[in-house]
Write a protein that holds these residues in place. Structure first.
Motif, mmCIF file in Angstrom:
data_model
loop_
_atom_site.group_PDB
_atom_site.id
_atom_site.type_symbol
_atom_site.label_atom_id
_atom_site.label_comp_id
_atom_site.label_asym_id
_atom_site.label_seq_id
_atom_site.Cartn_x
_atom_site.Cartn_y
_atom_site.Cartn_z
ATOM 1 N N ARG A 90 0.702 -1.203 -0.083
ATOM 2 C CA ARG A 90 0.025 -0.095 -0.032
ATOM 3 C C ARG A 90 0.697 1.381 -0.100
ATOM 4 O O ARG A 90 0.456 2.394 -0.802
ATOM 5 N N ASP A 91 1.752 1.349 0.898
ATOM 6 C CA ASP A 91 2.535 2.596 0.981
ATOM 7 C C ASP A 91 3.816 2.496 1.512
ATOM 8 O O ASP A 91 4.655 1.410 1.897
ATOM 9 N N ASP A 92 4.610 3.366 2.071
ATOM 10 C CA ASP A 92 6.106 3.442 2.462
ATOM 11 C C ASP A 92 5.863 2.738 3.648
ATOM 12 O O ASP A 92 7.165 1.749 3.602
ATOM 13 N N ASP A 93 5.180 2.771 4.474
ATOM 14 C CA ASP A 93 5.397 1.936 6.028
ATOM 15 C C ASP A 93 5.212 0.500 5.748
ATOM 16 O O ASP A 93 6.038 -0.247 6.018
ATOM 17 N N ALA A 94 4.092 0.089 4.865
ATOM 18 C CA ALA A 94 4.058 -1.297 4.288
ATOM 19 C C ALA A 94 5.146 -1.675 3.768
ATOM 20 O O ALA A 94 5.701 -2.889 3.967
ATOM 21 N N SER A 95 5.832 -0.878 2.786
ATOM 22 C CA SER A 95 7.002 -1.578 2.163
ATOM 23 C C SER A 95 8.049 -1.975 2.828
ATOM 24 O O SER A 95 8.644 -2.980 3.003
ATOM 25 N N MET A 96 8.392 -0.784 3.790
ATOM 26 C CA MET A 96 9.583 -0.985 4.766
ATOM 27 C C MET A 96 9.339 -2.342 5.581
ATOM 28 O O MET A 96 10.425 -2.904 5.897
ATOM 29 N N GLU A 97 8.226 -2.621 6.250
ATOM 30 C CA GLU A 97 7.956 -3.583 7.009
ATOM 31 C C GLU A 97 8.069 -4.857 6.183
ATOM 32 O O GLU A 97 8.994 -5.683 6.678
ATOM 33 N N VAL A 98 7.648 -5.180 5.090
ATOM 34 C CA VAL A 98 7.804 -6.205 4.302
ATOM 35 C C VAL A 98 9.387 -6.519 3.862
ATOM 36 O O VAL A 98 9.808 -7.511 4.141
ATOM 37 N N TRP A 99 9.996 -5.522 3.753
ATOM 38 C CA TRP A 99 11.511 -5.699 3.258
ATOM 39 C C TRP A 99 12.421 -5.799 4.457
ATOM 40 O O TRP A 99 13.194 -6.629 4.345
ATOM 41 N N SER A 100 12.217 -4.998 5.366
ATOM 42 C CA SER A 100 13.463 -4.876 6.378
ATOM 43 C C SER A 100 12.950 -5.255 7.909
ATOM 44 O O SER A 100 13.709 -4.886 8.638
ATOM 45 N N ALA A 101 11.872 -5.584 7.942
ATOM 46 C CA ALA A 101 11.499 -5.957 9.664
ATOM 47 C C ALA A 101 12.574 -6.905 10.024
ATOM 48 O O ALA A 101 12.963 -7.879 9.487
ATOM 49 N N PRO A 102 12.866 -6.842 11.139
ATOM 50 C CA PRO A 102 13.868 -7.657 11.885
ATOM 51 C C PRO A 102 13.386 -9.130 11.688
ATOM 52 O O PRO A 102 12.184 -9.267 12.033
ATOM 53 N N GLU A 103 14.149 -10.062 11.487
ATOM 54 C CA GLU A 103 13.992 -11.416 11.423
ATOM 55 C C GLU A 103 13.260 -11.965 10.064
ATOM 56 O O GLU A 103 13.308 -12.626 9.342
ATOM 57 N N HIS A 104 11.915 -11.236 9.982
ATOM 58 C CA HIS A 104 11.099 -11.822 8.922
ATOM 59 C C HIS A 104 11.035 -10.942 7.582
ATOM 60 O O HIS A 104 10.480 -11.299 6.606
ATOM 61 N N GLY A 105 11.677 -9.964 7.545
ATOM 62 C CA GLY A 105 11.773 -8.973 6.400
ATOM 63 C C GLY A 105 12.330 -9.661 5.164
ATOM 64 O O GLY A 105 13.273 -10.457 5.407
ATOM 65 N N ALA A 106 12.055 -9.303 4.128
ATOM 66 C CA ALA A 106 12.313 -10.085 2.680
ATOM 67 C C ALA A 106 14.172 -9.974 2.648
ATOM 68 O O ALA A 106 14.896 -10.931 2.290
ATOM 69 N N PHE A 107 14.624 -8.677 2.988
ATOM 70 C CA PHE A 107 16.074 -8.471 3.015
ATOM 71 C C PHE A 107 16.767 -9.435 3.790
ATOM 72 O O PHE A 107 17.886 -9.959 3.325
ATOM 73 N N ASN A 108 16.354 -10.134 4.713
ATOM 74 C CA ASN A 108 16.909 -11.035 5.651
ATOM 75 C C ASN A 108 17.059 -12.422 4.870
ATOM 76 O O ASN A 108 17.979 -13.252 5.412
ATOM 77 N N GLY A 109 16.091 -12.769 4.042
ATOM 78 C CA GLY A 109 16.117 -14.067 3.318
ATOM 79 C C GLY A 109 16.835 -14.187 1.974
ATOM 80 O O GLY A 109 16.911 -15.070 1.440
ATOM 81 N N MET A 110 17.102 -13.063 1.267
ATOM 82 C CA MET A 110 17.404 -12.733 0.052
ATOM 83 C C MET A 110 19.031 -13.254 -0.083
ATOM 84 O O MET A 110 19.873 -13.178 0.677
ATOM 85 N N LYS A 111 19.082 -14.208 -1.177
ATOM 86 C CA LYS A 111 20.376 -14.683 -1.336
ATOM 87 C C LYS A 111 21.376 -13.922 -2.383
ATOM 88 O O LYS A 111 20.851 -12.925 -2.927
ATOM 89 N N GLN A 112 22.731 -13.901 -2.342
ATOM 90 C CA GLN A 112 23.520 -13.122 -3.031
ATOM 91 C C GLN A 112 23.271 -13.082 -4.364
ATOM 92 O O GLN A 112 23.287 -14.004 -5.093
ATOM 93 N N GLY A 113 22.984 -11.894 -4.986
ATOM 94 C CA GLY A 113 22.920 -11.940 -6.287
ATOM 95 C C GLY A 113 21.096 -11.662 -6.704
ATOM 96 O O GLY A 113 20.998 -11.452 -7.881
ATOM 97 N N ALA A 114 20.320 -11.763 -5.878
ATOM 98 C CA ALA A 114 19.091 -11.715 -6.043
ATOM 99 C C ALA A 114 18.808 -10.188 -6.056
ATOM 100 O O ALA A 114 19.560 -9.299 -5.578
ATOM 101 N N ILE A 115 17.549 -9.937 -7.118
ATOM 102 C CA ILE A 115 17.260 -8.448 -7.136
ATOM 103 C C ILE A 115 16.006 -8.277 -6.406
ATOM 104 O O ILE A 115 15.149 -9.052 -6.690
ATOM 105 N N ALA A 116 15.898 -7.259 -5.790
ATOM 106 C CA ALA A 116 14.721 -6.874 -5.130
ATOM 107 C C ALA A 116 14.019 -5.928 -6.027
ATOM 108 O O ALA A 116 14.528 -4.906 -6.589
ATOM 109 N N VAL A 117 12.675 -5.816 -6.240
ATOM 110 C CA VAL A 117 11.799 -4.851 -7.093
ATOM 111 C C VAL A 117 10.540 -4.750 -6.190
ATOM 112 O O VAL A 117 9.892 -5.605 -5.912
ATOM 113 N N ASP A 118 10.457 -3.560 -6.085
ATOM 114 C CA ASP A 118 9.280 -2.991 -5.304
ATOM 115 C C ASP A 118 8.375 -1.995 -6.425
ATOM 116 O O ASP A 118 8.668 -1.144 -6.980
ATOM 117 N N SER A 119 7.037 -2.574 -6.556
ATOM 118 C CA SER A 119 6.069 -2.210 -7.555
ATOM 119 C C SER A 119 5.285 -1.241 -6.676
ATOM 120 O O SER A 119 4.141 -0.692 -7.418
#
Length: 285
Positions: free
Chosen positions: A66-95
């Motif tokens: 929906r917005d900035d807050d939801a995006s930051m939560e999904v990507w970078s929340a401690p432990e469960h954020g997507a950034f924490n699980g991404m492998k080396q070389g993977a690309i993040a795309v936010d639409s």
């Protein structure tokens, strides 16, 4: 074929994720509400319990929220954020439609973790998403864009690269501001025509023959005349985007501020969940 994780299965995300699955991409999905993932599980997608889990094996991780807050939560929340699980070389795309400051902050967080982030907001509502007729407005690393552009074809009729991080947000906000301003203008003018008792459809048909008529005008005016306010782009999200426009402005923006005030008034009247063209109801007795 690239493995995709798609996070956020709302009105737009669910349609975009389905197009990727239909195109044959191996897909893992996550959504805050588990119910939205059930249909995907039935047709072959893997369902993850967290963004981090969804991202583990993905070559490309895509987010639509929906917005900035939801995006930051999904990507970078401690432990469960997507950034924490991404492998080396993977690309993040936010639409998601983010503010300029919000997407730049997100890109900085990604960079600190060695992750390349592309912003790829889309122009188009639910029906274009369903029919793979969106337009991507992409900002970020050009080499990363070249790698993921084939993925965008599953959802879009065009993918436009516009520059560094923040450029995509600016292009999307400019697009949505022009749409919102036109919606408020037509709402007022249709109210004026009705007040004077003329044949509204015939008058609009005459106006459509002139050079001032834009392609989107057919959609805006027809839904207003027909009173069809089923949500495609809800009032409350348009108002949010105008807020982001004002935040990005280097000067006063009286036209955008006036249009935002109309959408705020529509929200106060209880129209927030209806289509943006519901602002026409403000000008009807």
């Amino acid at each position: 074929m690239q493995k995709i994780a798609f996070l956020g299965l709302g009105a737009m995300g669910s349609r975009m994720a389905k197009n990727l699955l239909d195109a044959g991409y191996p897909l893992t999905v996550w959504n805050r509400s588990k119910a939205a993932t059930e249909a995907f599980a039935k047709v072959g997608a893997t369902v993850a319990d967290s963004p981090a889990e969804a991202a583990k094996e993905a070559d490309v991780v895509m987010v639509m929220v929906r917005d900035d807050d939801a995006s930051m939560e999904v990507w970078s929340a401690p432990e469960h954020g997507a950034f924490n699980g991404m492998k080396q070389g993977a690309i993040a795309v936010d639409s998601s439609t983010l503010s300029v400051a919000g997407v730049k902050k997100l890109a900085d967080v990604a960079k600190q973790r060695g992750i390349t982030l592309l912003e790829a907001p889309v122009s188009g509502t639910r029906k274009p998403a369903e029919n793979a007729q969106l337009v991507y407005l992409v900002g970020g690393d050009k080499a990363a864009f070249d790698k993921v552009e084939p993925l965008f074809r599953a959802n879009a009729k065009a993918s436009e690269y516009v520059g560094d991080i923040g450029s995509g947000a600016l292009a999307k906000l400019a697009t949505n501001a022009m749409l919102g301003i036109q919606a408020t203008a037509f709402a007022e003018l249709i109210g004026m025509l009705k007040h004077n008792g003329v044949d509204v459809e015939q008058t609009l048909k005459a106006v459509s023959a002139t050079t001032v008529w834009a392609p989107i005008a057919n959609y805006l005016t027809s839904t207003m005349v027909e009173q069809n306010f089923a949500p495609q782009f809800p009032v409350e999200l348009v108002e949010k985007d105008f807020r982001y426009v004002e935040q990005a402005a280097g000067a006063d923006m009286p036209v955008s501020k006036a249009a935002r005030a109309v959408f705020r008034k529509a929200m106060e009247q209880g129209f927030g969940g209806e289509n943006l063209t519901a602002v026409a109801k403000l000008y009807q007795k």
